[in-house]
Design a protein around this motif. Structure first.
Motif, PDB file in Angstrom:
ATOM      1  N   HIS A  78       0.830  -1.203   0.000  1.00 47.43           N
ATOM      2  CA  HIS A  78       0.000   0.000   0.000  1.00 47.43           C
ATOM      3  C   HIS A  78       0.867   1.258   0.000  1.00 47.43           C
ATOM      4  O   HIS A  78       2.062   1.195   0.264  1.00 47.43           O
ATOM      5  N   VAL A  79       0.233   2.368  -0.319  1.00 47.27           N
ATOM      6  CA  VAL A  79       0.863   3.673  -0.171  1.00 47.27           C
ATOM      7  C   VAL A  79      -0.140   4.569   0.555  1.00 47.27           C
ATOM      8  O   VAL A  79      -1.336   4.518   0.286  1.00 47.27           O
ATOM      9  N   SER A  80       0.342   5.323   1.520  1.00 44.98           N
ATOM     10  CA  SER A  80      -0.490   6.265   2.271  1.00 44.98           C
ATOM     11  C   SER A  80       0.097   7.663   2.102  1.00 44.98           C
ATOM     12  O   SER A  80       1.317   7.829   2.119  1.00 44.98           O
ATOM     13  N   ILE A  81      -0.761   8.653   1.925  1.00 44.74           N
ATOM     14  CA  ILE A  81      -0.317  10.037   1.820  1.00 44.74           C
ATOM     15  C   ILE A  81      -1.054  10.876   2.856  1.00 44.74           C
ATOM     16  O   ILE A  81      -2.169  10.541   3.252  1.00 44.74           O
ATOM     17  N   SER A  82      -0.411  11.968   3.280  1.00 41.75           N
ATOM     18  CA  SER A  82      -1.092  12.894   4.184  1.00 41.75           C
ATOM     19  C   SER A  82      -0.597  14.308   3.923  1.00 41.75           C
ATOM     20  O   SER A  82       0.525  14.525   3.466  1.00 41.75           O
ATOM     21  N   GLY A  83      -1.466  15.254   4.189  1.00 44.97           N
ATOM     22  CA  GLY A  83      -1.155  16.661   4.008  1.00 44.97           C
ATOM     23  C   GLY A  83      -2.437  17.468   4.005  1.00 44.97           C
ATOM     24  O   GLY A  83      -3.534  16.909   3.995  1.00 44.97           O
ATOM     25  N   PRO A  84      -2.319  18.785   3.978  1.00 42.07           N
ATOM     26  CA  PRO A  84      -3.516  19.628   4.026  1.00 42.07           C
ATOM     27  C   PRO A  84      -4.248  19.655   2.682  1.00 42.07           C
ATOM     28  O   PRO A  84      -3.636  19.563   1.620  1.00 42.07           O
ATOM     29  N   VAL A  85      -5.562  19.803   2.768  1.00 37.77           N
ATOM     30  CA  VAL A  85      -6.381  20.004   1.572  1.00 37.77           C
ATOM     31  C   VAL A  85      -6.235  21.460   1.166  1.00 37.77           C
ATOM     32  O   VAL A  85      -6.487  22.360   1.961  1.00 37.77           O
ATOM     33  N   ILE A  86      -5.820  21.693  -0.071  1.00 35.33           N
ATOM     34  CA  ILE A  86      -5.584  23.037  -0.582  1.00 35.33           C
ATOM     35  C   ILE A  86      -6.845  23.621  -1.215  1.00 35.33           C
ATOM     36  O   ILE A  86      -7.107  24.812  -1.136  1.00 35.33           O
ATOM     37  N   GLU A  87      -7.617  22.749  -1.869  1.00 31.34           N
ATOM     38  CA  GLU A  87      -8.812  23.213  -2.585  1.00 31.34           C
ATOM     39  C   GLU A  87      -9.841  22.086  -2.632  1.00 31.34           C
ATOM     40  O   GLU A  87      -9.487  20.925  -2.782  1.00 31.34           O
TER      41      GLU A  87
END
Length: 74
Positions: A11-20
């Motif tokens: 698997h791959v997981s990503i995280s970060g803020p929603v920009i739009e």
């Protein structure tokens, strides 16, 4: 967000803020992704919402896991 392969141990997981965030009633984003990976438009034709995420960190397990945790600040 986590994306699983056919094997749940890959698997791959990503995280970060929603920009739009935007309404996508014609499924333009879903169709573009579906066409890339399946060669066909997304079959479920319900209006949806799309989001752009600024990826700050990602993690893999399985095929790509030589270095498991990655951060844009490293």
């Amino acid at each position: 967000m986590t994306v699983l392969g056919e094997d749940p141990y890959q698997h791959v997981s990503i995280s970060g803020p929603v920009i739009e965030i935007w309404d996508d009633p014609n499924l333009e984003v879903m169709d573009r992704l579906a066409m890339r990976y399946t060669g066909e438009a997304w079959p479920e034709r319900h209006p949806c919402v799309s989001a752009l995420v600024q990826i700050e960190r990602w993690h893999t397990y399985g095929v790509l896991s030589d270095a498991s945790d990655h951060s844009s600040s490293a």
